[in-house]
Design a protein around this motif. Structure first.
Motif, PDB file in Angstrom:
ATOM      1  N   HIS A 182       3.515  -2.101   0.189  1.00 39.69           N
ATOM      2  CA  HIS A 182       4.607  -2.268   1.163  1.00 39.69           C
ATOM      3  C   HIS A 182       5.879  -1.581   0.679  1.00 39.69           C
ATOM      4  O   HIS A 182       6.780  -1.325   1.469  1.00 39.69           O
ATOM      5  CB  HIS A 182       4.876  -3.755   1.414  1.00 39.69           C
ATOM      6  N   THR A 187       2.456   0.773   5.015  1.00 45.80           N
ATOM      7  CA  THR A 187       1.609  -0.412   5.086  1.00 45.80           C
ATOM      8  C   THR A 187       2.238  -1.376   6.083  1.00 45.80           C
ATOM      9  O   THR A 187       3.456  -1.500   6.125  1.00 45.80           O
ATOM     10  CB  THR A 187       1.552  -1.037   3.675  1.00 45.80           C
ATOM     11  N   ASP A 189       1.827  -5.416   7.769  1.00 37.10           N
ATOM     12  CA  ASP A 189       1.179  -6.714   7.957  1.00 37.10           C
ATOM     13  C   ASP A 189       1.379  -7.095   9.412  1.00 37.10           C
ATOM     14  O   ASP A 189       2.519  -7.095   9.897  1.00 37.10           O
ATOM     15  CB  ASP A 189       1.840  -7.781   7.071  1.00 37.10           C
ATOM     16  N   ASP A 240      -7.183  -9.985   2.787  1.00 36.48           N
ATOM     17  CA  ASP A 240      -5.785 -10.006   3.209  1.00 36.48           C
ATOM     18  C   ASP A 240      -5.815  -9.479   4.649  1.00 36.48           C
ATOM     19  O   ASP A 240      -5.591  -8.295   4.891  1.00 36.48           O
ATOM     20  CB  ASP A 240      -4.982  -9.083   2.267  1.00 36.48           C
ATOM     21  N   HIS A 243      -3.275  -7.185   6.626  1.00 38.78           N
ATOM     22  CA  HIS A 243      -2.803  -6.003   5.897  1.00 38.78           C
ATOM     23  C   HIS A 243      -3.537  -4.710   6.276  1.00 38.78           C
ATOM     24  O   HIS A 243      -4.753  -4.630   6.157  1.00 38.78           O
ATOM     25  CB  HIS A 243      -2.995  -6.300   4.405  1.00 38.78           C
TER      26      HIS A 243
HETATM   27 ZN   LIG Z   1       0.342  -6.552   3.308  1.00 39.83          ZN
END
Ligand SMILES: [Zn+2]
Length: 251
Positions: A182, A187, A189, A240, A243
């Protein structure tokens, strides 16, 4: 003259030794940066050279995370298949092993260098309209806009995509000294509310924790991200599921 001609002809006829598949994948993924490669090194357009294989064998899983080389990144192949009830084999984390100097070279070595490459885009302009900061390096901003356009046409998926959990944040991964991806603005989320993260479920940060796979994110979301060069953290044993990370070398 005929001898020279013969030598040149031979050069063209004889097969050049194949480069390791991982090097070929990196060359294809990052044409803006990579000028050339040989059997064990990659040269960037600015002349910097990265060794591919450090020659160290038998690294433990923790060592693969903490001291990888570029070759180690490809230890686990990224699966095309969407994970089902069977879950994911222990430590199969394609993309979680990252040789950071390579990515820092492209996206920035410091928070300031990364910031200089960031651009604000509107995430799903029609249905959500959230402002997010992403990098222009490797055309990641354009790729996320394309993903955003496609997802915007699928209102049934909105709940998974609204309130995005974050794009750019210069930080280390909790419980480690490793910089988070990040930090580079490549990246994202998605909505934390529908996501699962192994550390939250085991309430631990140790890599050898026994995990049971969990995911709520639909395949349709994942397929669109993957099409544009983003891998998904839901295909990791250390899952995750919110992500997505721009790593076209795996796809
Ligand atoms: Zn992430």
């Amino acid at each position: 003259m005929p001898i020279l001609f013969l030598l040149i002809s031979l050069f063209w006829i004889l097969p050049t030794p194949d480069l390791p598949p991982g090097i070929q994948r990196l060359q294809k993924a990052y044409p803006d940066f990579i000028a050339k490669a040989d059997a064990n090194s990659i040269t960037f357009k600015d002349g910097s050279v990265f060794t591919y294989d450090d020659g160290k064998k038998n690294k433990s899983f923790q060592e693969l995370l903490d001291q990888p080389d570029l070759e180690d990144q490809f230890r686990y192949p990224y699966p095309q298949k969407f994970p089902g009830k069977e879950g994911i084999l222990v430590n199969q984390d394609p993309g979680r092993i990252r040789f950071m100097p390579f990515y820092m070279k492209m996206y920035g070595n410091t928070q300031e260098e990364v910031r200089a490459n960031l651009r604000e885009i509107i995430w799903l302009p029609k249905t959500i309209g959230a402002k997010i900061l992403v990098t222009k390096v490797n055309g990641v901003d354009k790729k996320l806009e394309a993903i955003s356009q496609e997802l915007d046409k699928l209102p049934a998926l909105k709940q998974y995509l609204e309130n995005p959990g974050g794009t750019f944040l210069w930080r280390v991964i909790k419980g480690t000294n490793r910089l988070s991806m990040h930090s580079f603005g490549m990246t994202i989320d998605i909505n934390v509310k529908y996501s699962h993260y192994w550390q939250w479920d085991c309430k631990c940060t140790n890599e050898d924790a026994k995990l049971g796979y969990k995911n709520n994110i639909p395949k349709q979301v994942v397929d669109i991200f993957e099409k544009h060069g983003f891998i998904w953290g839901g295909k990791w044993y250390h899952y995750d599921s919110m992500h997505f990370e721009y790593r076209p070398e795996f796809l």
